[in-house]
Design a protein around this motif. Structure first.
Motif, mmCIF file in Angstrom:
data_model
loop_
_atom_site.group_PDB
_atom_site.id
_atom_site.type_symbol
_atom_site.label_atom_id
_atom_site.label_comp_id
_atom_site.label_asym_id
_atom_site.label_seq_id
_atom_site.Cartn_x
_atom_site.Cartn_y
_atom_site.Cartn_z
ATOM 1 N N ASN A 233 0.805 -1.216 0.000
ATOM 2 C CA ASN A 233 0.000 0.000 0.000
ATOM 3 C C ASN A 233 0.841 1.269 0.000
ATOM 4 O OD1 ASN A 233 -2.714 -0.973 -0.101
ATOM 5 N ND2 ASN A 233 -2.502 -1.690 1.991
ATOM 6 N N ASP A 234 2.096 1.195 0.448
ATOM 7 C CA ASP A 234 2.974 2.365 0.374
ATOM 8 C C ASP A 234 3.166 2.795 -1.078
ATOM 9 O OD1 ASP A 234 3.302 2.583 3.075
ATOM 10 O OD2 ASP A 234 5.264 1.607 3.145
ATOM 11 N N THR A 235 3.326 1.823 -1.965
ATOM 12 C CA THR A 235 3.480 2.131 -3.385
ATOM 13 C C THR A 235 2.234 2.809 -3.935
ATOM 14 O OG1 THR A 235 4.989 0.274 -3.713
ATOM 15 C CG2 THR A 235 3.904 1.145 -5.672
ATOM 16 N N ILE A 236 1.061 2.372 -3.476
ATOM 17 C CA ILE A 236 -0.193 2.977 -3.937
ATOM 18 C C ILE A 236 -0.270 4.430 -3.494
ATOM 19 C CG2 ILE A 236 -2.681 2.701 -4.024
ATOM 20 C CD1 ILE A 236 -0.937 0.287 -4.997
ATOM 21 N N MET A 237 0.097 4.704 -2.246
ATOM 22 C CA MET A 237 0.073 6.072 -1.732
ATOM 23 C C MET A 237 1.048 6.957 -2.489
ATOM 24 S SD MET A 237 -0.078 5.120 2.330
ATOM 25 C CE MET A 237 0.298 6.809 2.818
ATOM 26 N N GLN A 238 2.234 6.423 -2.767
ATOM 27 C CA GLN A 238 3.227 7.190 -3.522
ATOM 28 C C GLN A 238 2.705 7.513 -4.917
ATOM 29 O OE1 GLN A 238 6.564 4.517 -3.453
ATOM 30 N NE2 GLN A 238 6.616 4.508 -1.212
ATOM 31 N N ALA A 239 2.154 6.523 -5.579
ATOM 32 C CA ALA A 239 1.657 6.722 -6.937
ATOM 33 C C ALA A 239 0.555 7.770 -6.974
ATOM 34 C CB ALA A 239 1.145 5.402 -7.500
#
Length: 307
Positions: A233-239
C-alpha cells in the motif's frame, strides 16, 4: 502467489444452496476472498470495487449441482480484474518513439519518477538497454542532483552500456540539467532522452514542487512512475501523490522476481487508471519484461500464469 485466494474459491460454493444468489449470499462468499486479497496487498478501495462489481454480476445467478459453480465465480472475478487493466489502456512506447522520430525528427523525452529504494536508477539503465535492442539510441540525464552518489551511480550504469550521460554538479537545478539533455539529443540526433530524478518522498512539498517544475520546463513526452512491487500500500500512496503533481502516463514495477504477492499491480492500476508497461524481474540489464495483464490475472486466480 495468492495461495489463500485459490483455497477460498474451492470453499466459497459449499455454503450456497440451489437457488438464485442474493446480495447476502455474495457478501458471505466474498468475505473469504476479501481476507485473501488483503493478505496479497490489494488496496482496500480496490477490494471494495471488486466486491461491488462481483455483487452486480452474480446476484440473480442460479447455483446448482449441474454447474461448475467455482468456475463461475473465478471467471467473473477474472473478468472484473481484466477490466481494470483494460480501462487503463495500453501504451506502445517503442512505437511512440519511432513515430516521433519519423514524423518530427525530434528526440522522445521520458521522465522517470519515484522515491529512493525502488530501483529507479537501475530501471533507467535496463530501459536504455531495451531501447538499444530496438535500434533506438538514448542519452541519460543525471537529474538527481540531491542524493550523494546518484550522479556516479547513473554514470557507472551508462558507462557499462556505452551511453552518454548529461550531468552537472550536485545542487544544480534538475530542470536545467534536463533541458541540457534535450539540447544535446537534438544536436547529436539521439532518439531518446531518459531523465533520472531525485527519489523524493511524496510527502515533501518542496521537492514535489520541484518535480512539477521539471515537467513544465522539459515538457517530457512520457512520464513513468517507478514503484516497488513489494511495498504494498505504500506504493499505492506514492503513486497517488506523484499522479497529483505530475500526471504521469505509465508505471514500471520493480522487484517482481522476489516474494511478489501481486496486489500492488492490481491496486495501482485501479487507483491511478494508468497502465503498467514493464516489470523489473532481476538485477541484470536484460531483466525488464513487458507486463501482460491477462497472464497476470490468470496467475492471480489460478496460480499457473506466466510473468
Amino acid at each position: 502467489m495468492f495461495d489463500r485466494l485459490k483455497k477460498a474459491f474451492s470453499n466459497i460454493v459449499k455454503g450456497l444452496s440451489e437457488k438464485e444468489l442474493s446480495e447476502a449470499d455474495i457478501d458471505k462468499v466474498f468475505s473469504e476472498i476479501e481476507i485473501a486479497l488483503l493478505e496479497s496487498d490489494v488496496a482496500h478501495e480496490t477490494i471494495m470495487y471488486l466486491h461491488d462489481t462481483l455483487k452486480r454480476e452474480l446476484v440473480g445467478k442460479r447455483f446448482d449441482k449441474s454447474k461448475d459453480n467455482e468456475s463461475i465465480v473465478k471467471d467473473t472475478l477474472k473478468d472484473i480484474m481484466i477490466s481494470i487493466f483494460n480501462n487503463a489502456g495500453t501504451l506502445d512506447i517503442i512505437g511512440r518513439i519511432n513515430s516521433k522520430k519519423d514524423r518530427e525528427k525530434e528526440p522522445y523525452t521520458i521522465l522517470f519518477l519515484g522515491i529512493n529504494g525502488t530501483g529507479k536508477t537501475t530501471t533507467i539503465a535496463k530501459f536504455a538497454n531495451m531501447l538499444r535492442k530496438h535500434n533506438i539510441s538514448s542519452v541519460i540525464v543525471a537529474g538527481d542532483t540531491h542524493r550523494a552518489g546518484a550522479i556516479e551511480q547513473i554514470t557507472e550504469h551508462a558507462t557499462r552500456l556505452g551511453i552518454k550521460v548529461i550531468a552537472q554538479r550536485y545542487g544544480a537545478d534538475p530542470a536545467a540539467v534536463g533541458r541540457d539533455g534535450v539540447l544535446y539529443a537534438k544536436a547529436h540526433r539521439v532518439d531518446t532522452v531518459l531523465i533520472d530524478t531525485a527519489g523524493r518522498m511524496q510527502t515533501s512539498r518542496n521537492l514535489m514542487d520541484e518535480m512539477a517544475k521539471i515537467v513544465r520546463v522539459v515538457k517530457p513526452d512520457l512520464k513513468i512512475f517507478v514503484g516497488d512491487s513489494l511495498a504494498g500500500n505504500d506504493t499505492i500512496m506514492q503513486a497517488r501523490e506523484f499522479l497529483r503533481y505530475t500526471d504521469f502516463n505509465a508505471i514500471i514495477l520493480t522487484k517482481s522476481d522476489s516474494d511478489y504477492k501481486g496486489g500492488s499491480a492490481l491496486s495501482i492500476v485501479h487507483v491511478t487508471n494508468k497502465p503498467i508497461v514493464y516489470l523489473g524481474v532481476g538485477q541484470g540489464y536484460d531483466d525488464l519484461v513487458p507486463f501482460n495483464a491477462e497472464e497476470f490475472v490468470e496467475q492471480i486466480v489460478e496460480g499457473n500464469g506466466k510473468r
